[in-house]
Write a protein that holds these residues in place. Structure first.
Motif, PDB file in Angstrom:
ATOM      1  N   MET A   9      42.482  54.370  42.242  1.00 36.98           N
ATOM      2  CA  MET A   9      42.181  53.583  39.867  1.00 36.98           C
ATOM      3  C   MET A   9      42.711  52.378  40.455  1.00 36.98           C
ATOM      4  SD  MET A   9      44.403  57.374  39.115  1.00 36.98           S
ATOM      5  CE  MET A   9      45.527  56.494  37.726  1.00 36.98           C
ATOM      6  N   GLU A  10      43.882  51.746  41.180  1.00 37.96           N
ATOM      7  CA  GLU A  10      44.213  50.363  40.744  1.00 37.96           C
ATOM      8  C   GLU A  10      42.167  49.482  41.096  1.00 37.96           C
ATOM      9  OE1 GLU A  10      47.575  46.893  43.472  1.00 37.96           O
ATOM     10  OE2 GLU A  10      46.416  48.619  44.047  1.00 37.96           O
ATOM     11  N   LYS A  11      41.721  49.608  42.473  1.00 38.22           N
ATOM     12  CA  LYS A  11      40.237  49.006  42.308  1.00 38.22           C
ATOM     13  C   LYS A  11      39.792  49.061  41.387  1.00 38.22           C
ATOM     14  CE  LYS A  11      36.594  48.691  44.978  1.00 38.22           C
ATOM     15  NZ  LYS A  11      35.037  49.848  45.157  1.00 38.22           N
ATOM     16  N   ILE A  12      39.956  50.351  40.367  1.00 35.58           N
ATOM     17  CA  ILE A  12      38.499  50.043  39.100  1.00 35.58           C
ATOM     18  C   ILE A  12      39.560  49.682  37.859  1.00 35.58           C
ATOM     19  CG2 ILE A  12      38.374  51.830  37.232  1.00 35.58           C
ATOM     20  CD1 ILE A  12      38.075  54.516  39.477  1.00 35.58           C
ATOM     21  N   VAL A  13      41.074  49.523  38.085  1.00 34.74           N
ATOM     22  CA  VAL A  13      40.990  48.343  36.764  1.00 34.74           C
ATOM     23  C   VAL A  13      41.079  47.725  37.278  1.00 34.74           C
ATOM     24  CG1 VAL A  13      43.186  48.013  35.462  1.00 34.74           C
ATOM     25  CG2 VAL A  13      43.242  50.426  36.273  1.00 34.74           C
ATOM     26  N   LEU A  14      41.101  46.791  38.358  1.00 35.43           N
ATOM     27  CA  LEU A  14      41.063  45.312  39.002  1.00 35.43           C
ATOM     28  C   LEU A  14      39.351  45.108  38.538  1.00 35.43           C
ATOM     29  CD1 LEU A  14      42.891  45.548  42.118  1.00 35.43           C
ATOM     30  CD2 LEU A  14      43.068  44.011  39.978  1.00 35.43           C
ATOM     31  N   GLU A  15      38.309  46.037  38.799  1.00 39.02           N
ATOM     32  CA  GLU A  15      36.878  45.581  38.150  1.00 39.02           C
ATOM     33  C   GLU A  15      36.760  45.423  37.265  1.00 39.02           C
ATOM     34  OE1 GLU A  15      35.139  49.109  40.368  1.00 39.02           O
ATOM     35  OE2 GLU A  15      34.902  47.962  42.201  1.00 39.02           O
ATOM     36  N   LYS A  16      37.364  46.783  35.812  1.00 38.08           N
ATOM     37  CA  LYS A  16      37.347  46.293  35.179  1.00 38.08           C
ATOM     38  C   LYS A  16      37.520  45.074  34.146  1.00 38.08           C
ATOM     39  CE  LYS A  16      35.553  50.252  34.029  1.00 38.08           C
ATOM     40  NZ  LYS A  16      34.639  50.547  33.678  1.00 38.08           N
ATOM     41  N   VAL A  17      38.826  44.141  34.550  1.00 40.27           N
ATOM     42  CA  VAL A  17      38.931  43.367  34.506  1.00 40.27           C
ATOM     43  C   VAL A  17      38.745  41.937  35.802  1.00 40.27           C
ATOM     44  CG1 VAL A  17      41.378  44.238  33.054  1.00 40.27           C
ATOM     45  CG2 VAL A  17      41.806  43.618  35.580  1.00 40.27           C
ATOM     46  N   CYS A  18      37.744  42.205  35.970  1.00 41.67           N
ATOM     47  CA  CYS A  18      37.147  41.030  37.110  1.00 41.67           C
ATOM     48  C   CYS A  18      37.830  40.973  38.409  1.00 41.67           C
ATOM     49  CB  CYS A  18      36.015  40.372  36.345  1.00 41.67           C
ATOM     50  SG  CYS A  18      35.060  40.598  34.345  1.00 41.67           S
ATOM     51  N   TRP A  19      39.035  41.256  38.064  1.00 42.05           N
ATOM     52  CA  TRP A  19      40.029  40.483  39.144  1.00 42.05           C
ATOM     53  C   TRP A  19      40.378  39.796  38.527  1.00 42.05           C
ATOM     54  CZ3 TRP A  19      40.071  43.285  44.044  1.00 42.05           C
ATOM     55  CH2 TRP A  19      39.565  44.446  44.208  1.00 42.05           C
ATOM     56  N   LYS A  20      40.764  39.578  37.164  1.00 38.49           N
ATOM     57  CA  LYS A  20      40.997  38.218  36.958  1.00 38.49           C
ATOM     58  C   LYS A  20      42.667  38.767  36.373  1.00 38.49           C
ATOM     59  CE  LYS A  20      37.660  35.843  35.570  1.00 38.49           C
ATOM     60  NZ  LYS A  20      36.385  35.202  34.629  1.00 38.49           N
ATOM     61  N   VAL A  21      44.182  38.731  37.201  1.00 43.56           N
ATOM     62  CA  VAL A  21      44.865  39.655  36.676  1.00 43.56           C
ATOM     63  C   VAL A  21      46.167  38.505  36.596  1.00 43.56           C
ATOM     64  CG1 VAL A  21      44.765  41.918  38.231  1.00 43.56           C
ATOM     65  CG2 VAL A  21      45.493  40.540  39.354  1.00 43.56           C
ATOM     66  N   LYS A  22      45.421  37.654  36.260  1.00 41.92           N
ATOM     67  CA  LYS A  22      46.893  36.445  36.507  1.00 41.92           C
ATOM     68  C   LYS A  22      46.536  35.927  34.981  1.00 41.92           C
ATOM     69  CE  LYS A  22      47.089  34.959  40.974  1.00 41.92           C
ATOM     70  NZ  LYS A  22      46.977  33.840  41.718  1.00 41.92           N
ATOM     71  N   ALA A  23      47.995  36.679  33.938  1.00 43.09           N
ATOM     72  CA  ALA A  23      47.624  36.286  32.583  1.00 43.09           C
ATOM     73  C   ALA A  23      48.670  34.439  32.236  1.00 43.09           C
ATOM     74  CB  ALA A  23      48.042  37.621  31.628  1.00 43.09           C
ATOM     75  N   THR A  24      48.298  34.593  31.840  1.00 46.97           N
ATOM     76  CA  THR A  24      49.171  33.702  31.272  1.00 46.97           C
ATOM     77  C   THR A  24      50.966  34.050  30.614  1.00 46.97           C
ATOM     78  OG1 THR A  24      47.778  31.633  31.233  1.00 46.97           O
ATOM     79  CG2 THR A  24      49.219  31.137  30.091  1.00 46.97           C
ATOM     80  N   THR A  25      51.912  33.655  30.787  1.00 46.57           N
ATOM     81  CA  THR A  25      52.836  33.593  30.063  1.00 46.57           C
ATOM     82  C   THR A  25      53.839  33.322  29.432  1.00 46.57           C
ATOM     83  OG1 THR A  25      54.566  33.248  31.748  1.00 46.57           O
ATOM     84  CG2 THR A  25      53.305  35.206  32.193  1.00 46.57           C
ATOM     85  N   ALA A  26      54.602  33.391  28.607  1.00 44.52           N
ATOM     86  CA  ALA A  26      55.191  32.705  27.301  1.00 44.52           C
ATOM     87  C   ALA A  26      55.717  32.164  27.948  1.00 44.52           C
ATOM     88  CB  ALA A  26      56.041  33.995  26.910  1.00 44.52           C
ATOM     89  N   PHE A  27      56.435  32.001  29.400  1.00 42.37           N
ATOM     90  CA  PHE A  27      57.547  31.155  30.047  1.00 42.37           C
ATOM     91  C   PHE A  27      56.830  29.751  30.418  1.00 42.37           C
ATOM     92  CE2 PHE A  27      59.527  29.193  34.317  1.00 42.37           C
ATOM     93  CZ  PHE A  27      60.218  28.564  33.446  1.00 42.37           C
ATOM     94  N   GLN A  28      55.254  30.393  30.947  1.00 45.26           N
ATOM     95  CA  GLN A  28      53.908  28.921  31.140  1.00 45.26           C
ATOM     96  C   GLN A  28      53.803  28.826  29.825  1.00 45.26           C
ATOM     97  OE1 GLN A  28      51.845  32.286  33.082  1.00 45.26           O
ATOM     98  NE2 GLN A  28      52.072  31.449  35.107  1.00 45.26           N
ATOM     99  N   PHE A  29      53.710  28.927  28.617  1.00 41.43           N
ATOM    100  CA  PHE A  29      53.325  27.864  27.623  1.00 41.43           C
ATOM    101  C   PHE A  29      54.854  27.262  27.223  1.00 41.43           C
ATOM    102  CE2 PHE A  29      49.491  31.292  26.760  1.00 41.43           C
ATOM    103  CZ  PHE A  29      49.028  30.081  26.512  1.00 41.43           C
TER     104      PHE A  29
END
Length: 167
Positions: A9-29
């Motif tokens: 399931m994790e692999k399916i989700v990662l493929e759906k998001v094109c392996w881009k899992v690093k979202a920018t957080t409010a702290f980084q902003f």
């Protein structure tokens, strides 16, 4: 569900998001906006906005479920804009407008989240927030679970006290 199923399931989700899992957080902003605004402040005013205070405000907001719905950029800009108003750094008002424009943040959205942040921080700093709840902790379990606990050999008799460190 097995570990193999979870990994699939994790692999399916990662493929759906094109392996881009690093979202920018409010702290980084928050870090980015803070550094950009600091560059526009005269040297004698650079200490007027405290980053640790902004970070603490962000943490307070993250304790409320409603802020999980906010875009990280909007939440960060809301916190900084409110702090600038509180510290009366009028010279940074234009900088906030510039950041809002470049981040493509709608004015109504910014106002909406600023109001929620303001309300949250007001409640967070009030006396009612620091008073502990004296109501006893009650465990609510289903009838089935209660019957299983009643008939099981393993009974919870006493939970040890967790030691607290007093500053």
């Amino acid at each position: 569900m097995s570990a193999k199923d979870l990994m699939r399931m994790e692999k399916i989700v990662l493929e759906k998001v094109c392996w881009k899992v690093k979202a920018t957080t409010a702290f980084q902003f928050l870090q980015l906006y803070y550094s950009l605004l600091q560059e526009n402040l005269p040297l004698e005013r650079r200490n007027s906005i405290n980053f640790e205070r902004l970070e603490a405000q962000l943490k307070a907001c993250h304790c409320r479920i409603i802020f999980s719905k906010a875009k990280p950029s909007v939440l960060a800009l809301s916190i900084i804009a409110l702090e600038i108003q509180a510290q009366k750094c009028v010279e940074l008002t234009e900088g906030i407008e510039c950041l809002q424009k470049h981040s493509k943040i709608n004015g109504r959205d910014l106002t909406f989240w600023q109001e929620l942040v303001s309300k949250c921080l007001t409640e967070y700093s009030s006396n009612k927030c620091s008073k502990p709840n004296v109501q006893k902790l009650k465990w609510i379990v289903s009838g089935r679970t209660a019957r299983q606990l009643k008939h099981s050999y393993y009974r919870i008799t006493h939970l040890p006290t967790i030691p607290e460190m007093v500053p």
